[in-house]
Design an enzyme around this catalytic site. Sequence first.
Site, PDB file in Angstrom:
ATOM      1  N   PHE A 273       0.828  -1.208   0.000  1.00 19.12           N
ATOM      2  CA  PHE A 273       0.000   0.000   0.000  1.00 19.12           C
ATOM      3  C   PHE A 273       0.868   1.266   0.000  1.00 19.12           C
ATOM      4  O   PHE A 273       0.883   2.026  -0.975  1.00 19.12           O
ATOM      5  CB  PHE A 273      -0.948  -0.082   1.208  1.00 19.12           C
ATOM      6  CG  PHE A 273      -1.501   1.215   1.687  1.00 19.12           C
ATOM      7  CD1 PHE A 273      -2.141   2.092   0.819  1.00 19.12           C
ATOM      8  CD2 PHE A 273      -1.407   1.559   3.035  1.00 19.12           C
ATOM      9  CE1 PHE A 273      -2.663   3.303   1.275  1.00 19.12           C
ATOM     10  CE2 PHE A 273      -1.931   2.749   3.493  1.00 19.12           C
ATOM     11  CZ  PHE A 273      -2.548   3.624   2.614  1.00 19.12           C
TER      12      PHE A 273
ATOM     13  N   LEU B 141      10.517  -1.056   3.733  1.00 16.16           N
ATOM     14  CA  LEU B 141       9.111  -1.042   4.187  1.00 16.16           C
ATOM     15  C   LEU B 141       8.536  -2.440   4.335  1.00 16.16           C
ATOM     16  O   LEU B 141       7.450  -2.596   4.897  1.00 16.16           O
ATOM     17  CB  LEU B 141       8.224  -0.278   3.183  1.00 16.16           C
ATOM     18  CG  LEU B 141       8.169   1.249   3.264  1.00 16.16           C
ATOM     19  CD1 LEU B 141       9.485   1.860   2.772  1.00 16.16           C
ATOM     20  CD2 LEU B 141       7.015   1.797   2.453  1.00 16.16           C
TER      21      LEU B 141
ATOM     22  N   TYR C 294       4.754  -8.164  15.585  1.00 18.75           N
ATOM     23  CA  TYR C 294       4.927  -6.913  14.856  1.00 18.75           C
ATOM     24  C   TYR C 294       5.653  -5.880  15.725  1.00 18.75           C
ATOM     25  O   TYR C 294       6.715  -5.385  15.364  1.00 18.75           O
ATOM     26  CB  TYR C 294       3.551  -6.402  14.438  1.00 18.75           C
ATOM     27  CG  TYR C 294       3.546  -5.198  13.528  1.00 18.75           C
ATOM     28  CD1 TYR C 294       4.064  -5.273  12.242  1.00 18.75           C
ATOM     29  CD2 TYR C 294       2.991  -3.987  13.947  1.00 18.75           C
ATOM     30  CE1 TYR C 294       4.040  -4.172  11.396  1.00 18.75           C
ATOM     31  CE2 TYR C 294       2.957  -2.888  13.101  1.00 18.75           C
ATOM     32  CZ  TYR C 294       3.483  -2.981  11.830  1.00 18.75           C
ATOM     33  OH  TYR C 294       3.451  -1.900  10.992  1.00 18.75           O
TER      34      TYR C 294
END
Length: 317
Positions: free
Chosen positions: A14, A76, A148
């Site tokens: 994204f 990223l 995460y």
Amino acid sequence: MDNVCAVVTGGAGFIGSHLVDALLLKGYKVFAIDNLITGNEDNLTEAKKNPKFAYIRHDVTQELPVVGPIHFLYHLASPASVPDYQKYPEETALVNSVGTRGMLKVAKAHGAKFLFTSTSEVYGDPKEHPQKETYWGNVNPNGVRSCYDESKRFGEMITMLYVKHHGVDGRIARIFNTYGSRMRPTDGRVVSNFINQALAGKPLTVYGDGKQTRSFCFVRDMVAGLIRLMETDNTTGEVVNIGNPEEYTMIDFAEKIKHMTGSSSEIVHVRLPVDDPTQRKPDITKAKKLLGWEPAVSVDDGLKQTIEYYKQVAGRE
Ligand code: UDP
């Protein structure tokens, strides 16, 4: 500009694919690297028309294929939505730890400037509000989000280690909630969920009582902030929040989306996910001072564009 080369890991994702487009617009040669576990090659349709662009399907926890000189390396790559990283916990943990170390080695070998995209999740369920870069966070080290949160924290540590001990010109962006086109309708995030539910006339699912807060940044502003952080002088070793400080409770946000889409959907309350942070809002004083950056797109304008995007996507299905 002709010889400037940027690598974007997670380039089919994204934010990554928008970053690719922005770097191509600057005239750079750009390599997007992605293993497509959550990315989508369709996000690169425009980029692929540019002769200065190349896509490499690759898992960055493995050694990177040789791509020639690299000047900027944006790292990223990582699943990033809550359902995604819970579906791929080990991949998430490894791309942010092993993958980050690997990309730092590449940056060192090429003398490239390096940017690691960390996250507001490093603040966990924050006790300080709004969150400044100096806040150490309140993270559950072995909860459902820790694959995460903790791997991003490790990624920050190893980035700083390579800055201090290997002379890498690295910096860290802490990305706060971001929205816009190319976020998958089924991504599971609140913006994509609410808009797509509203457009389909389905109930908007507010998790818990909806009093938790988030602050939403339009993807174009995010990408501008990342480029500014990479390219501004004297940012080596800096950690900078990039986000929009406009804060909403999720219940107010659901009402806003309902209103903006003209939907008659009802708003329902469903179970709150475990370890869902109760509040989040970036303090962006540092980004303003150091980078001269702040969001330029209001939440209303950004949401209007995003709603139009999802209408088009729904029309294509
Ligand atoms: N949320 C919600 N309904 C949804 C999806 C998310 O109320 O359908 C809430 C979620 O509990 C969280 C906030 O919206 O408090 C932002 O969730 P998201 O997954 O977008 O991002 P997070 O900040 O949790 O990573």
